[in-house]
Design an enzyme around this catalytic site. Structure first.
Site: not given
Lengths: 407, 407
Positions: B143, B188
């Site tokens: 991330d 994501m």
């Protein structure tokens, strides 16, 4: 006197379909005494009917043609267009007039089942009017479901993709290995389980994930499935199950159809989920363990991450052999693969009557499906392994693969 | 007198998290005068509390350790376990007693935000009891949302995966380029759009797919989205749109929550689809064009197909630097990356106070989000490109990557 080539692509793409295109074009350009130009239909026979084509042979002057070879998708664009059943239809003389205007002597169509139907119809029509244009089909499909050939170009790379990705997903699944979990991987294949079966190559040792593999060749029983999952969780706490999208129960109802009862979304559309999502909910409901389902998406057919050298070479050779067969006078044929030996792997190229190919599907032999339909036998491994071998280095720029595209 | 190392992994995996593990173990074994054994916690601090551990340093005698380096997932197993907020809790003396029994002098924890919280608490507790054990965090997350570091190990490979796969999907999307279509790729990232932004690297030329990119840093307006899609289809008939899973509207409602109203399945479960699926239906309803949505699945975090050499090396170096920092007396720190230059790319390794890292998230700078939130600027490309460079050759057998696994 030279004649020209026209080549087209049709149906769903594969990672190596452009390898066959490259083979046709490159070989076509090697016979200037007999072959003049190499034209490409844009969007297959459908686009050609609307006048869309290009002089793909002229790419030979650039790096572009070399790059076409390893570009996924369909460089010329594809179509899903079925020619009329009746050879009396006006479309046939229309097409043949275009062929004549372009001086076409050789027609190549790269595709699956439906594409072979096109080759069949055109070659039969040619016969009725005494045309000497030669029509040859070049097989491609990740589904590996064409008859009269040991396997199809495109299958080996897709099988390698599935095997590698299922091994990666299995590594991911064991990250929380102090807790039970079930991961369901849904793989393409509506009627034939060839691609799903290839997930067996992901196993690192006997009994490793994917422990359960379900293909559509045999009926799927939900209760038997739950029993197998329960049993398997005892020795494999992070269970990976591979299923074909087309698994169905005894009376032919697709498992994914069970989930179509779930209702409609805010737009009034019926919510359809896949077989994997349905089974995810089933396992969650019945066993109460952590479950996730993963649908391997279009990457199965377009990823060039796991190209098989064998598959790419064979795809290209199929294109080359198609040109040579046409020059030798063949028509109404599909190029086929004859396996001489698995160890060491030896393949011969041949031709088969396209008319007996176009409306059949080859499925996984029932004797290769074992353990009450929940596993695949080692005979299949011997069959598939040679098709997935060898590495292909792609041209890259800044670390990302370079692809050819029509401007 | 020598002290021992204990190392653990925590949170979601990345493709290179084991590279950091390798770095810690390999460097740990290089200082026999100060470091004795290198232990690994199985399933992080949670498993360790239950007594699960291994002598990972002993793998050095085998090929296994070398294979760990390029194995995705978390070799030691992971956990999602938060230590109690109160340092008065009984778990702390319990843990430190175990550390003492094992002769631990150095504690390394490889993970994201929550893992840094563990390092923070343990180092603060150590201070209260005067323990001289050193606690160091090694960052990892696809991330890229940790503060106090230029980027995180794991992000570069995930970004390269997204860029490559979106380019492949774009090739697949143009196969039927005589018909309009929209392909929505869901990537994501719940609060930070770093990974989605990396899809910009898939563009082959200015204006190429993905034409539209939406990240969760700015509010998503459904009407503005439909207008952008309509406009973009005029010049790009096969449109590819990339969205973060976490896109939300102005009042913070996740777009995927709109689809949660669709009803329940046969088991009474609420049917939840992702943002991509919801927008697929929205576009279909409003524009009537062919639409599909693709959820990039766990392969984003576990695929080793597109490992970045830079990312893998930096991950390993982070592990090495963690050991060196601990030996130099540091504790309560996370290893961080300081970028000296982008062209040519130059990186320094440092340490940052773990306490200011553990409960913050770093998002994409608003000035890099352009075109009313539908695109990403070139400044981002300069930032991300160096992190995705270089190729890693994996050990393979029969064409499939070999992975290490605990027996």
């Amino acid at each position: 006197m030279t004649k020209n080539i026209i080549v087209g692509q049709s149906g769903g793409p594969t990672a190596v379909i452009n390898g066959s295109l490259y083979g046709v074009v490159a070989e076509g350009l090697k016979h200037p005494d007999r072959i003049g130009r190499v034209y490409g239909m844009i969007n297959g026979i459908e686009g050609f009917l609307q006048g869309h084509m290009m002089d793909i042979g002229s790419l030979d002057q650039t790096n572009e043609l070399e790059m076409v070879r390893t570009t996924p998708g369909a460089y010329l664009g594809s179509c899903r267009y079925k020619l009329p059943e009746s050879l009396e239809d006006a479309v046939y003389p229309q097409l043949f007039q275009k062929f004549e205007e372009l001086g076409i002597g050789y027609f190549f169509y790269i595709g699956g089942n439906d594409s072979m139907d096109t080759v069949s119809k055109l070659s039969r029509y040619a016969q009725t009017i005494g045309s000497d244009i030669r029509f040859i089909g070049v097989p491609k499909t990740i589904d590996n479901d064409l008859v009269e050939t040991d396997h199809t170009p495109g299958y080996g790379s897709a099988a390698k993709y599935v095997a590698t990705v299922v091994r990666e997903i299995s590594a991911d699944a064991t990250v929380y290995d102090n807790k039970q979990s079930v991961t369901i991987v849904e793989i393409m294949g509506r009627h034939a389980g060839w691609l799903t079966a290839a997930s067996i190559l992901a196993r690192k040792f006997e009994g490793d994930n994917p422990v359960l593999i379900y293909v559509p060749e045999v009926a799927f029983d939900q209760e038997a499935f739950i029993a197998k999952v329960t049993e398997s969780l005892k020795h494999t706490p992070n269970l990976v199950v591979c299923i074909s999208e087309g698994i169905h129960d005894e009376d032919g109802t697709f498992i994914c159809e069970y989930s179509s009862e779930v209702g409609t979304d805010t737009f009034g559309h019926k919510m359809l989920t896949g077989s994997g999502k349905y089974l995810e909910n089933l396992v969650k409901e019945r066993l109460g363990v952590k479950v996730r389902s993963i649908e391997l998406n279009v990457c199965q057919r377009c990823s060039c991450a796991h190209l098989s050298r064998v598959d790419l070479d064979e795809s290209e050779n199929a294109g080359i052999f198609a040109v040579l067969s046409a020059l030798a006078g063949e028509t109404g044929k599909m190029i086929n693969f004859i396996r001489n030996k698995s160890v060491p792997y030896e393949l011969s190229y041949g031709t088969a009557d396209v008319n007996i190919i176009c409306n059949q599907e080859k499925t996984v032999p029932l004797e290769w499906i074992i353990a009450d339909g929940s596993d695949i036998s080692n005979e299949f491994i011997d069959y598939v392994r040679p098709l997935t071998q060898g590495f292909v280095e792609l041209p890259t720029k800044n670390g990302i693969p370079l692809f050819a595209y029509r401007k």
